[in-house]
Design a protein around this motif. Sequence first.
Motif, PDB file in Angstrom:
ATOM      1  N   VAL A 179       0.963  -0.972  -0.149  1.00 20.43           N
ATOM      2  CA  VAL A 179      -0.063  -0.017   0.069  1.00 20.43           C
ATOM      3  C   VAL A 179       0.977   1.291   0.027  1.00 20.43           C
ATOM      4  N   ALA A 180       0.214   2.289  -0.891  1.00 21.09           N
ATOM      5  CA  ALA A 180       1.139   3.602  -0.478  1.00 21.09           C
ATOM      6  C   ALA A 180       0.439   4.444   0.448  1.00 21.09           C
ATOM      7  N   LEU A 181       1.126   4.647   1.424  1.00 19.81           N
ATOM      8  CA  LEU A 181       0.526   5.490   2.576  1.00 19.81           C
ATOM      9  C   LEU A 181       0.908   7.110   2.402  1.00 19.81           C
ATOM     10  N   LEU A 182       0.082   7.827   2.209  1.00 23.97           N
ATOM     11  CA  LEU A 182       0.417   9.238   2.105  1.00 23.97           C
ATOM     12  C   LEU A 182       0.230   9.978   3.105  1.00 23.97           C
ATOM     13  N   LEU A 183       1.219  10.758   3.590  1.00 23.87           N
ATOM     14  CA  LEU A 183       0.924  11.883   4.668  1.00 23.87           C
ATOM     15  C   LEU A 183       1.798  13.037   4.262  1.00 23.87           C
ATOM     16  N   VAL A 184       0.871  13.601   3.403  1.00 22.58           N
ATOM     17  CA  VAL A 184       1.130  14.917   2.748  1.00 22.58           C
ATOM     18  C   VAL A 184       0.573  16.147   3.451  1.00 22.58           C
ATOM     19  N   ALA A 185       1.357  17.090   3.858  1.00 26.89           N
ATOM     20  CA  ALA A 185       1.333  18.131   4.531  1.00 26.89           C
ATOM     21  C   ALA A 185       0.316  17.818   5.727  1.00 26.89           C
ATOM     22  N   VAL A 186       0.699  16.976   6.529  1.00 27.61           N
ATOM     23  CA  VAL A 186      -0.399  16.672   7.462  1.00 27.61           C
ATOM     24  C   VAL A 186       0.420  16.386   8.904  1.00 27.61           C
ATOM     25  N   LEU A 187       1.654  15.904   8.804  1.00 31.41           N
ATOM     26  CA  LEU A 187       2.483  15.547   9.787  1.00 31.41           C
ATOM     27  C   LEU A 187       2.933  17.025  10.729  1.00 31.41           C
ATOM     28  N   HIS A 188       2.904  17.809   9.846  1.00 33.42           N
ATOM     29  CA  HIS A 188       3.472  19.480  10.501  1.00 33.42           C
ATOM     30  C   HIS A 188       2.060  19.992  11.292  1.00 33.42           C
ATOM     31  N   PHE A 189       0.816  19.441  11.273  1.00 35.01           N
ATOM     32  CA  PHE A 189      -0.082  19.736  12.146  1.00 35.01           C
ATOM     33  C   PHE A 189      -0.237  18.936  13.455  1.00 35.01           C
ATOM     34  N   VAL A 190       0.592  17.778  13.652  1.00 33.63           N
ATOM     35  CA  VAL A 190       0.562  17.083  14.659  1.00 33.63           C
ATOM     36  C   VAL A 190       1.795  17.189  15.631  1.00 33.63           C
ATOM     37  N   GLU A 191       1.286  17.730  16.904  1.00 36.11           N
ATOM     38  CA  GLU A 191       2.446  18.188  17.777  1.00 36.11           C
ATOM     39  C   GLU A 191       3.102  16.877  18.535  1.00 36.11           C
ATOM     40  N   ASP A 192       4.201  17.397  18.828  1.00 38.35           N
ATOM     41  CA  ASP A 192       5.112  16.090  19.485  1.00 38.35           C
ATOM     42  C   ASP A 192       4.489  15.622  20.575  1.00 38.35           C
ATOM     43  N   ALA A 193       3.769  16.031  21.201  1.00 37.66           N
ATOM     44  CA  ALA A 193       2.984  15.845  22.756  1.00 37.66           C
ATOM     45  C   ALA A 193       1.971  14.746  22.057  1.00 37.66           C
ATOM     46  N   ASP A 194       1.607  14.764  20.874  1.00 38.47           N
ATOM     47  CA  ASP A 194       0.786  13.432  20.414  1.00 38.47           C
ATOM     48  C   ASP A 194       1.429  12.529  19.781  1.00 38.47           C
ATOM     49  N   ASP A 195       2.745  12.337  19.746  1.00 32.14           N
ATOM     50  CA  ASP A 195       3.597  11.351  19.326  1.00 32.14           C
ATOM     51  C   ASP A 195       3.220  11.003  18.010  1.00 32.14           C
ATOM     52  N   PRO A 196       3.568  12.019  16.838  1.00 33.00           N
ATOM     53  CA  PRO A 196       3.229  11.406  15.490  1.00 33.00           C
ATOM     54  C   PRO A 196       4.148  10.304  15.067  1.00 33.00           C
ATOM     55  N   GLN A 197       5.341  10.125  15.945  1.00 32.77           N
ATOM     56  CA  GLN A 197       6.416   9.050  15.327  1.00 32.77           C
ATOM     57  C   GLN A 197       5.580   7.661  15.711  1.00 32.77           C
ATOM     58  N   ALA A 198       4.960   7.612  16.794  1.00 36.16           N
ATOM     59  CA  ALA A 198       4.266   6.276  17.008  1.00 36.16           C
ATOM     60  C   ALA A 198       3.004   6.127  16.379  1.00 36.16           C
ATOM     61  N   ALA A 199       2.311   6.911  15.781  1.00 39.39           N
ATOM     62  CA  ALA A 199       1.422   6.857  14.898  1.00 39.39           C
ATOM     63  C   ALA A 199       1.744   6.360  13.693  1.00 39.39           C
ATOM     64  N   VAL A 200       2.937   6.885  13.123  1.00 37.95           N
ATOM     65  CA  VAL A 200       3.351   6.435  11.649  1.00 37.95           C
ATOM     66  C   VAL A 200       4.032   5.142  11.834  1.00 37.95           C
ATOM     67  N   ALA A 201       4.633   4.750  13.126  1.00 42.83           N
ATOM     68  CA  ALA A 201       5.258   3.624  13.194  1.00 42.83           C
ATOM     69  C   ALA A 201       4.056   2.485  13.426  1.00 42.83           C
ATOM     70  N   GLU A 202       2.936   2.693  13.976  1.00 42.19           N
ATOM     71  CA  GLU A 202       1.683   1.955  13.955  1.00 42.19           C
ATOM     72  C   GLU A 202       1.197   1.464  12.718  1.00 42.19           C
ATOM     73  N   LEU A 203       1.062   2.493  11.807  1.00 45.94           N
ATOM     74  CA  LEU A 203       0.616   2.412  10.582  1.00 45.94           C
ATOM     75  C   LEU A 203       1.573   1.600   9.640  1.00 45.94           C
ATOM     76  N   ARG A 204       3.070   1.960   9.772  1.00 44.40           N
ATOM     77  CA  ARG A 204       3.982   1.240   9.079  1.00 44.40           C
ATOM     78  C   ARG A 204       3.696  -0.196   9.433  1.00 44.40           C
ATOM     79  N   ASP A 205       3.827  -0.704  10.568  1.00 45.09           N
ATOM     80  CA  ASP A 205       3.465  -2.192  11.085  1.00 45.09           C
ATOM     81  C   ASP A 205       2.468  -2.903  10.471  1.00 45.09           C
ATOM     82  N   ALA A 206       1.392  -2.005  10.199  1.00 46.31           N
ATOM     83  CA  ALA A 206       0.318  -2.850   9.577  1.00 46.31           C
ATOM     84  C   ALA A 206       0.326  -3.111   7.886  1.00 46.31           C
ATOM     85  N   LEU A 207       1.279  -2.494   7.306  1.00 47.36           N
ATOM     86  CA  LEU A 207       1.465  -2.611   5.974  1.00 47.36           C
ATOM     87  C   LEU A 207       2.442  -3.767   5.733  1.00 47.36           C
TER      88      LEU A 207
END
Length: 270
Positions: A153-181
């Motif tokens: 699958v091609a996962l697109l996160l285009v112009a969205v990550l910069h609206f997720v603050e570090d406090a919301d842990d975008p790194q973990a969200a991206v990793a969870e999506l990666r692990d499902a692919l």
Amino acid sequence: MERPAWAPQGIDISVPSVSRIYDYYLGGSHNFEVDREAARKAMEFMPGLPKTMQANRAFMRRAVRYAVQEGVNQFLDIGSGIPTFGNVHEVAQAADSEARVVYVDHDPVAVAHSRAVLDGNDHAAVVTADLRKPRDILAAPEVGELLDLDKPVALLLVAVLHFVEDADDPQAAVAELRDALAPGSLLIVTHAAYEGIPLPAARAAGTVDVYKNIRNPLIMRSREEIARFFEGYEMVEPGLVQMPDWRPESAPADEDPYAFSGCAGVGRKA
């Protein structure tokens, strides 16, 4: 303020929306005066913002075509925004009529307009969900019906990550999506950064303040910080670069200087 027919009931049309501001930058019509006012304030500091957004969309289209060329015809576009010309499904299905696309956004206007655009398209759908809650995305019926996560699958996160603050842990969200692919899946990212902006960072920070004031903080991460989102992926050449420099179809030197504001890259899951 009169509510236009296309605006879903229940949304506060007196509060600016990132999706609608982006729509305004791209010349769209699904925005309110409050969105236009915020966009104009941001452009007082960075007048070339529309050129930046156009470069962002142009990169996205090139990356989608690249994915199809590589045999990936499933797309999960998170933070997809309000549809405009050259959407993911249009580009992908022009290259492969069997391409399947699921859009994800939490903005009611973006979701409502996406549903209208996709009416009658059996290979595309939209989900109301938030990047910060990847399990909700992965569990959405539309994802299960349209996408086979056992295949790339091609996962697109285009112009969205910069609206997720570090406090919301975008790194973990991206990793969870990666692990499902599945292996062979692609991660397609653009992200705002001070690097490449053709004016002093102190002035560009005025735009950041505008987004902070409308309670949609714009997080300007460094190239190194953006690269961390690609952990678990092998970078596709030419790597993480400024948007016009990623597999350009015309000479980057001909681009507006504001087109180079921000980073873009594609990674492949091993």
